[in-house]
Scaffold this active site. Sequence first.
Site, PDB file in Angstrom:
ATOM      1  CB  ILE A  89      -0.968  -0.015   1.209  1.00  0.00           C
ATOM      2  CG1 ILE A  89      -2.193   0.882   0.964  1.00  0.00           C
ATOM      3  CG2 ILE A  89      -0.242   0.371   2.488  1.00  0.00           C
ATOM      4  CD1 ILE A  89      -3.172   0.334  -0.033  1.00  0.00           C
ATOM      5  N   GLY A  90       2.181   1.096   0.126  1.00  0.00           N
ATOM      6  CA  GLY A  90       3.093   2.237   0.161  1.00  0.00           C
ATOM      7  C   GLY A  90       3.570   2.597   1.550  1.00  0.00           C
TER       8      GLY A  90
ATOM      9  CG  ASP B 295      11.050  -2.395   4.055  1.00  0.00           C
ATOM     10  OD1 ASP B 295      11.155  -2.319   2.817  1.00  0.00           O
ATOM     11  OD2 ASP B 295      10.206  -3.110   4.627  1.00  0.00           O
TER      12      ASP B 295
ATOM     13  CB  THR C 274       9.182 -11.508   6.515  1.00  0.00           C
ATOM     14  OG1 THR C 274       8.223 -10.734   5.793  1.00  0.00           O
ATOM     15  CG2 THR C 274       8.693 -11.709   7.949  1.00  0.00           C
TER      16      THR C 274
ATOM     17  CE  LYS D 171       9.948  -3.661   8.047  1.00  0.00           C
ATOM     18  NZ  LYS D 171       8.803  -3.433   7.124  1.00  0.00           N
TER      19      LYS D 171
ATOM     20  N   GLY E  68       2.908  -5.521   6.922  1.00  0.00           N
ATOM     21  CA  GLY E  68       1.575  -5.669   6.333  1.00  0.00           C
ATOM     22  C   GLY E  68       0.516  -4.932   7.132  1.00  0.00           C
TER      23      GLY E  68
END
Length: 229
Positions: A13-14, A49, A41, A37, A117
């Site tokens: 979703i960004g 990220d 995963t 984070k 997520g």
Amino acid sequence: MSVYFISGIDTDIGKSVAVGMMARDLHLRGKRVITMKLVQTGNDGFSEDLDKHRAMMNVPRFPEDEAGLTAPQIFRFPSSPHLAAKLEGRELDLDAIRRAVAEVSNHYEFVLLEGAGGLAVPLTEDLLTIDFAAELGCPLILVTSGRLGSLNHTILSIEAAANRDMRIAGVVYNRYPKADPIIDEDSPRMIRKYLKRNGMPETLVDLPEVREPLPRVDFSAIFTPEASK
């Protein structure tokens, strides 16, 4: 509260871009900010990220990155954490996450803790992401968009947070990729309506397409004491 938990209303979703842009905005305002984070995963050894966040902030890795504090749990398989841990014959170390968040938050004004997520992603067989985030007691920032189905996921996420007495400090509305303009016009109105209905601030920040040179986006409405109470 210096720690903010950021969740997407769905995958892809960004969320990571939104976290990087929020960190960039705070950094440019002269704030001591770092991203973390909750669980990473699909990586091995370090979080890609986090590297993306550092590039967007135009800073090198922090000492806390090198010490493994900003991504205390990393798994190779790209799936929900409960499955990724199982495939490696490991258990998710929730205490390691708690210790890392506590340690990092002692040294920064703002800690942006990115989830994996959506809110209902299982961390373990018996613990959802949202329940662990609620335990931490930090404000929630939701990342959404105008793609088909997002309004449903956003309202469900708002109500799930409200049912756990979680405070939503704001919603980031990702405008990329472009959605149907009719949906893009209506969805922010509906999101604000359901935020208000659930006693949350009606704070929504538009996130445009992010490409070089990076745009400057003002997220100050999210990071106010009033939004986090």
